[in-house]
Write a protein that holds these residues in place. Structure first.
Motif, PDB file in Angstrom:
ATOM      1  N   ILE A 260      20.222  35.984  68.320  1.00 42.18           N
ATOM      2  CA  ILE A 260      21.273  37.258  68.927  1.00 42.18           C
ATOM      3  C   ILE A 260      23.108  37.107  68.042  1.00 42.18           C
ATOM      4  CG2 ILE A 260      22.024  38.206  70.721  1.00 42.18           C
ATOM      5  CD1 ILE A 260      19.918  36.649  71.758  1.00 42.18           C
TER       6      ILE A 260
ATOM      7  N   GLU B 123      25.298  38.752  68.883  1.00 36.94           N
ATOM      8  CA  GLU B 123      26.364  38.487  70.169  1.00 36.94           C
ATOM      9  C   GLU B 123      26.863  37.673  70.436  1.00 36.94           C
ATOM     10  OE1 GLU B 123      23.445  40.291  70.000  1.00 36.94           O
ATOM     11  OE2 GLU B 123      24.438  42.283  69.262  1.00 36.94           O
ATOM     12  N   ALA B 124      25.741  36.476  70.442  1.00 35.36           N
ATOM     13  CA  ALA B 124      25.312  35.276  70.632  1.00 35.36           C
ATOM     14  C   ALA B 124      26.482  33.650  70.780  1.00 35.36           C
ATOM     15  CB  ALA B 124      24.096  34.701  71.284  1.00 35.36           C
TER      16      ALA B 124
ATOM     17  N   LEU C 205      25.593  38.920  78.032  1.00 39.34           N
ATOM     18  CA  LEU C 205      24.824  39.715  77.258  1.00 39.34           C
ATOM     19  C   LEU C 205      24.091  41.702  76.556  1.00 39.34           C
ATOM     20  CD1 LEU C 205      23.296  36.672  75.077  1.00 39.34           C
ATOM     21  CD2 LEU C 205      25.398  37.371  74.128  1.00 39.34           C
TER      22      LEU C 205
ATOM     23  N   PRO D 269      22.576  42.815  73.669  1.00 40.44           N
ATOM     24  CA  PRO D 269      22.018  42.326  72.514  1.00 40.44           C
ATOM     25  C   PRO D 269      21.131  44.079  72.504  1.00 40.44           C
ATOM     26  CG  PRO D 269      20.358  41.390  74.521  1.00 40.44           C
ATOM     27  CD  PRO D 269      21.433  42.052  74.843  1.00 40.44           C
TER      28      PRO D 269
ATOM     29  N   ASN E 213      15.546  40.846  71.097  1.00 39.81           N
ATOM     30  CA  ASN E 213      16.531  39.948  71.437  1.00 39.81           C
ATOM     31  C   ASN E 213      16.865  39.864  72.805  1.00 39.81           C
ATOM     32  OD1 ASN E 213      17.757  39.470  68.477  1.00 39.81           O
ATOM     33  ND2 ASN E 213      18.822  41.161  68.040  1.00 39.81           N
ATOM     34  N   LYS E 214      16.476  41.364  73.566  1.00 42.56           N
ATOM     35  CA  LYS E 214      16.649  41.237  74.420  1.00 42.56           C
ATOM     36  C   LYS E 214      15.655  40.256  75.319  1.00 42.56           C
ATOM     37  CE  LYS E 214      18.493  46.190  74.677  1.00 42.56           C
ATOM     38  NZ  LYS E 214      17.683  47.503  75.489  1.00 42.56           N
TER      39      LYS E 214
ATOM     40  N   GLN F 110      16.869  37.043  75.041  1.00 42.05           N
ATOM     41  CA  GLN F 110      17.889  36.504  76.241  1.00 42.05           C
ATOM     42  C   GLN F 110      17.748  36.116  77.235  1.00 42.05           C
ATOM     43  OE1 GLN F 110      20.048  40.448  77.443  1.00 42.05           O
ATOM     44  NE2 GLN F 110      21.873  39.499  78.450  1.00 42.05           N
TER      45      GLN F 110
END
Length: 255
Positions: A87, A89-90, A135, A137, A142-143, A146
Motif C-alpha cells: 500500500i 499510503e502505508a 488509511l 487506500p 489495497n482496501k 488494509q
C-alpha cells in the motif's frame, strides 16, 4: 535472586544453630522414637520431591507456552508488515511497526522481568492501529490489504495482553510454600532426637540441606518466564526485524 540469597542464608543459619545446640546439649545416642522420626522424615521427603517435580513441570510448560506466544506475536507483526507493504499510503504504518518491535525488545523486555510493560510501546501500538484505520487506500486490492492489516493489528494487541499476563504471573506461591515447609521438615526432624552430631551425621545433614536448598532455589530461578534460568528472549522479534528488511526489498518505500 533476592529470594534465593535469603533462602540460602536462612538455611545455613538454621543448620549452624542446630549443630551448636546439639553439640552442647545433645545426647550421645537415642534409639527410642527414632523409627517414628525416620518415617516422618521420609514422608516429608516424599512430599517435598512430589511438589518439586510437579513445580518443575509447571515451570517448564510455562516457559514453553510463553516462548510460543512470543513467536506467534513476532509472526503476526511480520504478516502485518507484509499486508501494508504494497500500500503506497502505508509508509507511516510500516515505520510504526518497526518502532513498536524495537520498543518491545528494548523497553518491554527489561521491565517484564519485574512484571511490568513499557507505556511507550503501548502508546506506539495504539498509534499503529489508529494509523492503519485512517488509511485511505486506492483500489479494491489495497482496501483488502488494509482490512487484513487491521485484523493483524488486533491480533498484536491481543498478543501483547497475553505477554503482559505472562510477565505478571509466575509459579503459584502455594508450591514454593509447600516445598519450603516439607523441606524444613526433612532437615529438622532428625534433629528432634537431640543426638549429639558426629562427622557422619553432620555429612548427612549437609546433604539434606543442600538437596532441599538447591531444589527450592532451582524452582524459584525458573518460576518466571522472563527472568532467571531459561528466560524467554526476544530472538523471534529480532528475526522479525530482519524480515522487515527483506519485505522492504520486495516493496521499496514510496514517498
Amino acid at each position: 535472586m533476592g529470594w534465593v540469597i535469603t533462602l540460602v542464608v536462612v538455611s545455613i543459619a538454621i543448620m549452624l544453630i542446630a549443630f551448636l545446640v546439639l553439640k552442647q546439649k545433645g545426647r550421645e545416642s537415642e534409639d527410642r522414637g527414632s523409627a517414628a522420626v525416620d518415617f516422618s522424615a521420609n514422608l516429608a521427603l516424599a512430599v517435598y520431591l512430589l511438589v518439586l517435580a510437579y513445580a518443575a513441570v509447571l515451570c517448564r510448560d510455562g516457559l514453553s507456552v510463553t516462548e510460543t506466544d512470543v513467536k506467534a506475536e513476532a509472526e503476526t507483526l511480520t504478516e502485518m508488515y507484509w499486508s501494508v507493504a504494497p500500500i503506497p499510503e502505508a509508509e507511516q504504518v510500516r515505520s510504526q511497526i518497526r518502532q513498536y518491535t524495537a520498543q518491545t525488545i528494548n523497553l518491554d523486555w527489561p521491565l517484564m522481568a519485574r512484571g511490568e510493560m513499557s507505556p511507550a510501546a503501548t502508546k506506539t501500538l495504539e498509534d499503529l492501529r489508529s494509523a492503519t484505520i485512517r488509511l485511505r487506500p486506492i483500489g479494491e486490492e489495497n482496501k483488502a490489504l488494509q482490512q487484513e492489516a487491521l485484523t493483524r493489528a488486533s491480533e498484536i494487541s491481543h498478543a501483547r495482553g497475553i505477554r503482559s499476563s505472562d510477565a505478571s504471573e509466575g509459579l503459584e506461591s502455594i508450591f514454593v510454600i509447600s516445598m519450603i515447609l516439607s523441606g524444613l521438615l526433612v532437615i529438622v526432624l532428625p534433629w528432634t532426637l537431640g543426638v549429639r552430631p558426629t562427622r557422619a551425621s553432620m555429612f548427612a545433614d549437609l546433604v539434606r540441606v543442600a538437596v532441599v536448598v538447591i531444589g527450592v532455589c532451582f524452582i524459584i530461578l525458573i518460576s518466571h518466564p522472563f527472568s532467571g534460568i531459561g528466560a524467554v528472549e526476544p530472538e523471534a522479534l529480532r528475526a522479525a526485524e530482519q524480515h522487515y528488511d527483506h519485505i522492504d526489498n520486495q516493496f521499496p518505500s514510496q514517498p
